[in-house]
Write an enzyme that holds these catalytic residues in place. Sequence first.
Site, PDB file in Angstrom:
ATOM      1  N   LYS A 175       0.814  -1.196  -0.068  1.00 49.93           N
ATOM      2  CA  LYS A 175      -0.222  -0.057   0.113  1.00 49.93           C
ATOM      3  C   LYS A 175       0.847   1.370   0.116  1.00 49.93           C
ATOM      4  CE  LYS A 175      -2.088  -1.741   3.624  1.00 49.93           C
ATOM      5  NZ  LYS A 175      -3.145  -1.935   4.755  1.00 49.93           N
ATOM      6  N   ASP A 210      -5.526  -5.952  10.664  1.00 47.32           N
ATOM      7  CA  ASP A 210      -6.747  -5.143  10.487  1.00 47.32           C
ATOM      8  C   ASP A 210      -8.086  -6.163  10.302  1.00 47.32           C
ATOM      9  OD1 ASP A 210      -6.150  -5.284   7.843  1.00 47.32           O
ATOM     10  OD2 ASP A 210      -6.430  -3.439   7.385  1.00 47.32           O
TER      11      ASP A 210
HETATM   12  C1  BGC Z   1      -1.914  -6.081   4.055  1.00 48.64           C
HETATM   13  C2  BGC Z   1      -2.617  -6.887   4.912  1.00 48.64           C
HETATM   14  C3  BGC Z   1      -3.944  -5.719   5.350  1.00 48.64           C
HETATM   15  C4  BGC Z   1      -4.397  -5.423   4.065  1.00 48.64           C
HETATM   16  C5  BGC Z   1      -5.856  -4.539   4.290  1.00 48.64           C
HETATM   17  C6  BGC Z   1      -2.740  -5.176   2.537  1.00 48.64           C
HETATM   18  O1  BGC Z   1      -2.036  -4.438   1.744  1.00 48.64           O
HETATM   19  O2  BGC Z   1      -0.975  -6.735   3.460  1.00 48.64           O
HETATM   20  O3  BGC Z   1      -2.031  -7.087   5.936  1.00 48.64           O
HETATM   21  O4  BGC Z   1      -4.899  -6.537   5.986  1.00 48.64           O
HETATM   22  O5  BGC Z   1      -3.551  -4.516   3.276  1.00 48.64           O
HETATM   23  O6  BGC Z   1      -5.406  -3.280   5.176  1.00 48.64           O
END
Ligand code: BGC
Length: 475
Positions: A175, A210
């Site tokens: 992200k 989360d």
């Molecule tokens: C992460 C996860 C997370 C998800 C939603 C992903 O990019 O790897 O750990 O749960 O985003 O936030």
Amino acid sequence: MISEYCQNDVKHVVPDIDGTAEQQEAMTSLFHQFNVTTASARTIVKQFMEEMGKGLDHEGATLPMIPSFVTGRPTGSEKGKYLALDLGGTNLRVCEFELKGDGEFSVHQQKYVVAQELKTGEMRHLCDFIADCVDNFITEYGTHHISEKIQLGFTFSFPVNQTDINRGTLMHWTKGFNCNNAINKDVVIMLQDSFLRKNISVNIAALVNDTVGTLMANAYSHPQTSMGIILGTGTNAAYYEKLSNITKWRGGDQVFEEMVVNMEWGAFDLERRVLPMTMYDNKVDRESINPRQQLFEKLISGMYLGEVVRNAVIHLIDQLILFNGESSTGLNEQWGFETAYMSTIVVDETPELEKIRHILEDTLQVPSTTFGDRQLVKSICIAVGRRAARLSACGVAAVLAHTGELEAGANVAIDGSVYEFFPKFQTYLTETLDELFGQEVAQGIKFTLARDGSGFGAAMIAMMAHKAALAKAEK
Ligand code: BGC
């Protein structure tokens, strides 16, 4: 098995555009590229189930299937005051929860913006910033007694190889985060160290993804909840798994039957066996901070959907099919087309598509647009959002087929901006499940919006972990 449920493949109809013949032709082609046919959904589910099996069996599989160390289900009778910290979505959130023991709780919270430099700078600086925010929150809003050590649940929403309820090493960033000196390090130790250096009396009692927090939060009021999903900036899911199925588990002789597994489903199919990647997706991936990783996430989550649409639009501009071949500086920039625009565009039913005109001409400064242009952009947004929903449905289908909950019905908690705000997202999800399993089964799968649930879930897990630690210390 999924094959027992085979329904007839459903034909999806290409929308009509009142534009030029080239525009209609372009739409037909894009619609097919972004469509996930029933047959391909079935192939994806099958592959998903295979990958789940591998991830539960050994380390290093495509789907990490990470044991979360969360074993119990909440009862609603939990009590106490706990802090929660949520990093990994758009903002950093600090919250204080008071669980009242009768299924009720109160909360106050504060959001802090994480500057772009912090997201890609030194991990130590990010941890210091988080510690400062917690300090500010405790001073300004906290109601804990000054002498108490405050127990905190840390929602860290990135792939972490969890080694205990309050221990885990970062596997890789997602992200848009990319801090130095964090991979393979224990994120709890790093943040606890910042608290110590700054004399902040907080103990990180639990490290929580989360999705796990969302699942637990919803289970507080609906104990039969079996899955937690995030469809927001990123995407992922967690569910209750029988310990006997987690064949890679080497956790010793603890007695419990089930544990929440954090799937990290954003990593699904990085081998590109079954995902319907288009040239627009390939471009998003290639230009991202983490190429060839998180491909499923890049087709589904809010961080990327606008960028997929932008790539498709730019391609049509270059072929003189849109906007008379003229783009704008805003539209030419990477991330220039926000995912949030998609929702506004998709709901525009005004006769002249005025809201779409406003986004394209006023916000993005495209010199001029025709009605056909606006219709075409709207159809692209629908196609990209609908694909995200259909792919998410494949993940849900795989988990529920794996756990055997299809007949009995299941409660699924979902949080995230894509699910909450993209028009008809849930309808597309259910439609796909209907195509895969038939109407009766699809209607038995209930989705609940668990808004901001992950913080509450993390506070509750911190409470459970803290109580368990106290009990252990007393022995
Ligand atoms: C992460 C996860 C997370 C998800 C939603 C992903 O990019 O790897 O750990 O749960 O985003 O936030």
